[in-house]
Enzyme design. Sequence first.
Site, mmCIF file in Angstrom:
data_model
loop_
_atom_site.group_PDB
_atom_site.id
_atom_site.type_symbol
_atom_site.label_atom_id
_atom_site.label_comp_id
_atom_site.label_asym_id
_atom_site.label_seq_id
_atom_site.Cartn_x
_atom_site.Cartn_y
_atom_site.Cartn_z
ATOM 1 N N SER A 5 11.565 18.882 -14.179
ATOM 2 C CA SER A 5 11.858 17.247 -13.420
ATOM 3 C C SER A 5 13.098 18.182 -12.419
ATOM 4 O O SER A 5 13.120 17.923 -11.460
ATOM 5 C CB SER A 5 11.552 16.003 -13.806
ATOM 6 O OG SER A 5 12.500 16.085 -14.725
ATOM 7 N N GLU A 59 2.968 15.969 -8.566
ATOM 8 C CA GLU A 59 3.944 17.825 -7.999
ATOM 9 C C GLU A 59 3.465 19.053 -8.043
ATOM 10 O O GLU A 59 3.303 19.485 -9.297
ATOM 11 C CB GLU A 59 5.096 17.271 -7.358
ATOM 12 C CG GLU A 59 5.327 15.797 -7.038
ATOM 13 C CD GLU A 59 7.131 15.725 -6.998
ATOM 14 O OE1 GLU A 59 7.618 15.945 -5.953
ATOM 15 O OE2 GLU A 59 7.853 16.006 -7.987
ATOM 16 N N ASN A 77 11.160 13.201 -6.834
ATOM 17 C CA ASN A 77 12.896 12.954 -7.618
ATOM 18 C C ASN A 77 13.956 13.008 -6.591
ATOM 19 O O ASN A 77 15.177 12.557 -6.807
ATOM 20 C CB ASN A 77 13.357 13.688 -9.243
ATOM 21 C CG ASN A 77 13.010 13.345 -10.009
ATOM 22 O OD1 ASN A 77 12.469 12.178 -9.570
ATOM 23 N ND2 ASN A 77 12.468 14.417 -11.047
ATOM 24 N N HIS A 85 4.049 19.078 -12.036
ATOM 25 C CA HIS A 85 5.425 17.994 -12.312
ATOM 26 C C HIS A 85 4.152 16.205 -12.157
ATOM 27 O O HIS A 85 4.087 16.286 -11.450
ATOM 28 C CB HIS A 85 6.639 17.820 -11.211
ATOM 29 C CG HIS A 85 7.232 16.428 -11.802
ATOM 30 N ND1 HIS A 85 8.378 15.936 -10.894
ATOM 31 C CD2 HIS A 85 7.800 16.070 -12.656
ATOM 32 C CE1 HIS A 85 9.127 14.925 -10.922
ATOM 33 N NE2 HIS A 85 8.401 15.162 -12.469
HETATM 34 N N1 CAA Z 1 -5.108 2.227 -21.056
HETATM 35 C C1 CAA Z 1 -5.998 2.621 -19.288
HETATM 36 N N2 CAA Z 1 -5.526 1.468 -18.553
HETATM 37 C C2 CAA Z 1 -3.992 0.620 -18.965
HETATM 38 C C3 CAA Z 1 -3.983 1.218 -20.075
HETATM 39 C C4 CAA Z 1 -4.115 2.001 -21.072
HETATM 40 N N3 CAA Z 1 -3.522 1.508 -22.136
HETATM 41 N N4 CAA Z 1 -2.653 -0.072 -20.294
HETATM 42 C C5 CAA Z 1 -2.808 -0.282 -19.104
HETATM 43 N N5 CAA Z 1 -3.794 -0.049 -18.143
HETATM 44 C C6 CAA Z 1 -3.673 -0.492 -16.916
HETATM 45 C C7 CAA Z 1 -3.800 -1.721 -16.370
HETATM 46 O O1 CAA Z 1 -5.253 -2.813 -16.580
HETATM 47 C C8 CAA Z 1 -3.385 -1.716 -14.922
HETATM 48 O O2 CAA Z 1 -5.869 -1.556 -14.412
HETATM 49 P P1 CAA Z 1 -5.122 -2.568 -13.002
HETATM 50 O O3 CAA Z 1 -4.178 -2.200 -11.959
HETATM 51 O O4 CAA Z 1 -6.632 -1.732 -12.651
HETATM 52 O O5 CAA Z 1 -5.333 -4.026 -13.484
HETATM 53 C C9 CAA Z 1 -2.660 -0.726 -14.594
HETATM 54 O O6 CAA Z 1 -2.477 0.037 -16.091
HETATM 55 C C10 CAA Z 1 -1.228 -1.314 -14.917
HETATM 56 O O7 CAA Z 1 -0.893 -1.971 -16.743
HETATM 57 P P2 CAA Z 1 -0.267 -2.883 -16.354
HETATM 58 O O8 CAA Z 1 -0.721 -4.107 -15.284
HETATM 59 O O9 CAA Z 1 -0.401 -3.664 -17.740
HETATM 60 O O10 CAA Z 1 1.232 -2.523 -16.522
HETATM 61 P P3 CAA Z 1 1.703 -3.101 -14.686
HETATM 62 O O11 CAA Z 1 1.240 -3.679 -13.332
HETATM 63 O O12 CAA Z 1 3.171 -3.778 -15.483
HETATM 64 O O13 CAA Z 1 2.180 -1.213 -14.383
HETATM 65 C C11 CAA Z 1 3.374 0.637 -14.357
HETATM 66 C C12 CAA Z 1 2.553 -0.682 -15.195
HETATM 67 C C13 CAA Z 1 2.157 1.385 -14.437
HETATM 68 C C14 CAA Z 1 4.353 1.545 -15.176
HETATM 69 C C15 CAA Z 1 3.954 0.052 -13.097
HETATM 70 O O14 CAA Z 1 5.382 -0.862 -13.405
HETATM 71 C C16 CAA Z 1 4.690 1.542 -11.988
HETATM 72 O O15 CAA Z 1 3.686 1.575 -11.591
HETATM 73 N N6 CAA Z 1 5.756 1.393 -12.177
HETATM 74 C C17 CAA Z 1 6.815 1.945 -11.388
HETATM 75 C C18 CAA Z 1 7.032 3.536 -12.957
HETATM 76 C C19 CAA Z 1 7.499 4.992 -11.819
HETATM 77 O O16 CAA Z 1 7.740 4.903 -10.921
HETATM 78 N N7 CAA Z 1 7.101 6.350 -12.689
HETATM 79 C C20 CAA Z 1 7.574 7.592 -12.012
HETATM 80 C C21 CAA Z 1 8.789 7.593 -13.047
HETATM 81 S S1 CAA Z 1 9.762 9.230 -12.132
HETATM 82 C C22 CAA Z 1 8.915 10.158 -12.772
HETATM 83 O O17 CAA Z 1 8.732 10.299 -14.113
HETATM 84 C C23 CAA Z 1 9.923 11.320 -12.840
HETATM 85 C C24 CAA Z 1 10.863 11.566 -13.751
HETATM 86 O O18 CAA Z 1 10.947 13.267 -13.218
HETATM 87 C C25 CAA Z 1 11.883 11.835 -14.312
#
Ligand code: CAA
Length: 297
Positions: free
Chosen positions: A119, A152, A190, A140
């Site tokens: 990243s 990405e 990022n 990514h």
């Molecule tokens: N298997 C299948 N599906 C699952 C699951 C599992 N074990 N666990 C959860 N899910 C599904 C849920 O059923 C739900 O589906 P629906 O939308 O169809 O209802 C969905 O995933 C969301 O799950 P939750 O309801 O439990 O959780 P949430 O609504 O709080 O979402 C999240 C969790 C997806 C993490 C959300 O909070 C989110 O998008 N957060 C932002 C994350 C983000 O910004 N990530 C990027 C980080 S930066 C990076 O990674 C790059 C880097 O280089 C640093």
Amino acid sequence: MAISKVGVLGCGLMGSGIAQVCAQSGHSTLVLEVDQKLLDKGLGNIDKFLRGGVERGKLTAADRDRTMGNLRGTTRLEDLADRDLIIEAVVENLGAKREVFGKLDTLCPAATIFSSNTSSLSITELAASTKRPSRFVGLHFFNPVPLMKLVEVADTILTDRKVFDEALAFVGTLGKTAIRTRDKTGFIVNRLLVPYILDAVRALEEGVGAIKDIDEAMKLGCGYPMGPLTLLDLVGLDTTEHIANVFFEEFRERRFACPALLRRMVLAGFHGRKTGKGFYDYSGATPVPNDFLVGGA
Ligand code: CAA
């Protein structure tokens, strides 16, 4: 060349998620870890996630078994010699990545495509250190990999067009959306995300709002799925500090500088969810904000 055999380097937070989505989409997936303990931990996390998916009705028990059937783990680099695509997700350290790519360069056929999930490090620098710079791209993924829909795909001035197109097509087979980006530090996400989450820490330091209020503000005011400090705990404070340092080195701009509070939290072992404490404490049933972080003496 259709990519069917994938090798994933590293079975940590990102590597296990990447291996899971590859296996889930029907690719023969081999994931490498440095020792059996870490490998078992990573494979265990995949199994746990898939079981959670079955419980939530997101997939069937047969889907889970098929996924686990497509997935194998190894601690021997030589086992990756027959892979069509390598996705590297080892520790975010240039020396470690170059070392593993250097060894694979002699093991894998010339046709194998190499990619890195880095990243912050330069894809060009990694590509140029191998004997196949034209067959090297950035792939990514985002955390949590099985739930985040974006990848990405980054090219460099050395990348062969056909290889880039194959990488884009491969991402499509995972059911993810690929966006094209060039090898510039941070790519698109990022570059925009990191200054935002660092500014949230500065807002906390400056007393603009408390931890919970900063998070609620961005969730409810902007419709973000989680607040910036919760997100920092998810990504990892140590990882974020490292990314900030690399970005600052590249751009020399204050917006990329690591805030003093973040640095001290990392020194104190507050690395986020993975250590059970960050901006929130995760020891109980629900996360509790660590308001003492900016409290007076
Ligand atoms: N298997 C299948 N599906 C699952 C699951 C599992 N074990 N666990 C959860 N899910 C599904 C849920 O059923 C739900 O589906 P629906 O939308 O169809 O209802 C969905 O995933 C969301 O799950 P939750 O309801 O439990 O959780 P949430 O609504 O709080 O979402 C999240 C969790 C997806 C993490 C959300 O909070 C989110 O998008 N957060 C932002 C994350 C983000 O910004 N990530 C990027 C980080 S930066 C990076 O990674 C790059 C880097 O280089 C640093």
